[in-house]
Motif scaffolding. Structure first.
Motif, PDB file in Angstrom:
ATOM      1  N   THR A 137       3.820 -25.335 -60.314  1.00  0.00           N
ATOM      2  CA  THR A 137       3.339 -24.910 -59.006  1.00  0.00           C
ATOM      3  C   THR A 137       4.464 -24.189 -58.269  1.00  0.00           C
ATOM      4  O   THR A 137       5.640 -24.463 -58.501  1.00  0.00           O
ATOM      5  N   PRO A 138       4.114 -23.262 -57.395  1.00  0.00           N
ATOM      6  CA  PRO A 138       5.151 -22.525 -56.664  1.00  0.00           C
ATOM      7  C   PRO A 138       5.913 -23.435 -55.717  1.00  0.00           C
ATOM      8  O   PRO A 138       5.331 -24.325 -55.098  1.00  0.00           O
ATOM      9  N   GLY A 139       7.212 -23.175 -55.612  1.00  0.00           N
ATOM     10  CA  GLY A 139       8.047 -23.945 -54.704  1.00  0.00           C
ATOM     11  C   GLY A 139       8.858 -23.087 -53.766  1.00  0.00           C
ATOM     12  O   GLY A 139       9.657 -23.589 -52.984  1.00  0.00           O
ATOM     13  N   TRP A 140       8.639 -21.751 -53.857  1.00  0.00           N
ATOM     14  CA  TRP A 140       9.374 -20.833 -52.993  1.00  0.00           C
ATOM     15  C   TRP A 140       8.473 -20.211 -51.927  1.00  0.00           C
ATOM     16  O   TRP A 140       8.844 -19.237 -51.298  1.00  0.00           O
ATOM     17  N   GLY A 141       7.274 -20.783 -51.721  1.00  0.00           N
ATOM     18  CA  GLY A 141       6.456 -20.371 -50.588  1.00  0.00           C
ATOM     19  C   GLY A 141       5.177 -19.631 -50.887  1.00  0.00           C
ATOM     20  O   GLY A 141       4.381 -19.382 -49.980  1.00  0.00           O
ATOM     21  N   LEU A 142       4.931 -19.264 -52.144  1.00  0.00           N
ATOM     22  CA  LEU A 142       3.793 -18.384 -52.434  1.00  0.00           C
ATOM     23  C   LEU A 142       2.448 -18.996 -52.050  1.00  0.00           C
ATOM     24  O   LEU A 142       1.573 -18.301 -51.533  1.00  0.00           O
ATOM     25  N   SER A 143       2.261 -20.299 -52.286  1.00  0.00           N
ATOM     26  CA  SER A 143       0.953 -20.899 -52.034  1.00  0.00           C
ATOM     27  C   SER A 143       0.557 -20.833 -50.565  1.00  0.00           C
ATOM     28  O   SER A 143      -0.630 -20.895 -50.232  1.00  0.00           O
TER      29      SER A 143
END
Length: 256
Positions: A137-143
Motif C-alpha cells: 500500500t502507498p505510504g508517501w501520500g498517494l491514497s
C-alpha cells in the motif's frame, strides 16, 4: 545518479538512472534529500524543476530489485525521514517545485510527482498506481492526494486497476497543468520557473505554505487561516511598497 544545474535563480534537479527507469534506490533518495536541503539554503535559487533523465521514465518509484534483496528495505515505503522518503524531501522545500514529467511516473514515482507544486507533462508521460498489483500500500501520500487531485471515483479507478493514465487524460482530469511535445518540456518548465523566480522568495514561500496548509482544512477553517495569515503579512506592507509593486506589475503587463 542525481544532477543539479543552477542558472538565473532556477535549479534543475534530474534523477539520473535512465537504465533503471530512474528508480529511487536508497542512494538516490539520500542524494535527493541532500540536494533539496542545499537548494533550500541557497539564496540564489528561487525555483526548482524536478525531472528524469531520458525519455522513458520520470521515475518508476522505489527500486524493487534493491528492495527484493534487502529484508528491511520495504520500510522505505513508510519512511518518514526525508533521507529515505523523497516526498518528504520535496515537501520540506519552501520554494516552488515544478515537476517536468518526461516519461512514466509509476507507483512511488506517481507519489513523487504528486509532491510537486506544478506538473508539466510530455506527451510521452503516463501515470500508474500499481501498489495493489505489487501487493503493498502507498505510504508517501498517494491514497489521499490522488483523490483530492482528480476526484475519488477516478482515483479508485486508477488505484484498483493499476491501469496507465495518459498525459492528455491526466490534463483533462486536472492532474497536470499542461501537456507539451517532448522537445518543448524543459523549455516550458524553464519559462514557468523564470516567471516564478521573479516573485520575491519570502512572498513565494509564504503564499505556497498558505495554499498548502489551507487545502488540508475544511473550507471555513481554511478561510480563517487565510484571514489570520493575510492580516499578519499585510500589516507589514507600506503604501510605498504597494505603489512600487504596482508599477512593476504594469510594466510586466506591457511586455507580455
Amino acid at each position: 545518479m542525481l544532477l543539479v544545474e543552477k542558472s538565473d535563480g532556477v535549479a534543475v534537479v534530474t534523477l539520473n538512472r535512465p537504465e533503471a527507469m530512474n528508480a529511487m534506490s536508497k542512494a538516490l533518495r539520500a542524494a535527493l534529500a541532500e540536494a533539496f536541503v542545499a537548494l533550500e539554503k541557497d539564496p540564489e535559487v528561487r525555483v526548482a524543476i524536478l525531472t528524469g533523465a531520458g525519455d522513458r521514465a520520470f521515475t518508476a518509484g522505489l527500486d524493487l530489485k534493491e528492495l527484493g534483496s534487502d529484508p528491511g528495505g520495504l520500510g522505505a515505503a513508510n519512511a518518514t525521514e526525508a533521507v529515505a522518503n523523497p516526498v518528504k524531501a520535496i515537501e520540506g522545500f519552501s520554494k516552488p517545485v515544478i515537476g517536468a514529467i518526461n516519461g512514466v511516473a509509476i507507483t512511488g514515482g506517481f507519489e513523487v510527482a504528486l509532491a510537486c507544486d506544478v506538473l508539466i507533462a510530455s506527451t510521452r508521460a503516463r501515470f500508474a498506481d500499481t501498489h495493489a498489483r505489487v501487493g503493498i500500500t502507498p505510504g508517501w501520500g498517494l491514497s489521499q492526494k490522488l483523490s483530492r487531485a482528480i476526484g475519488i471515483y477516478r482515483a479508485k479507478e486508477l488505484s484498483l486497476s493499476g491501469n496507465f493514465l495518459d498525459a492528455e487524460t491526466a490534463c483533462a482530469w486536472g492532474l497536470v497543468n499542461r501537456v507539451v511535445p517532448p522537445e518543448e518540456l524543459m523549455p516550458a518548465a524553464l519559462k514557468l520557473a523564470a516567471d516564478m523566480a521573479t516573485i520575491p522568495p519570502e512572498m513565494a514561500a509564504f503564499y505556497k505554505r498558505m495554499i498548502n496548509d489551507g487545502f488540508g482544512l475544511p473550507f471555513g477553517q481554511a478561510m480563517a487561516l487565510e484571514h489570520e495569515r493575510s492580516s499578519r503579512w499585510n500589516a507589514g506592507i507600506t503604501p510605498e511598497i504597494v505603489e512600487t509593486n504596482r508599477q512593476a506589475v504594469l510594466a510586466r503587463g506591457r511586455t507580455q
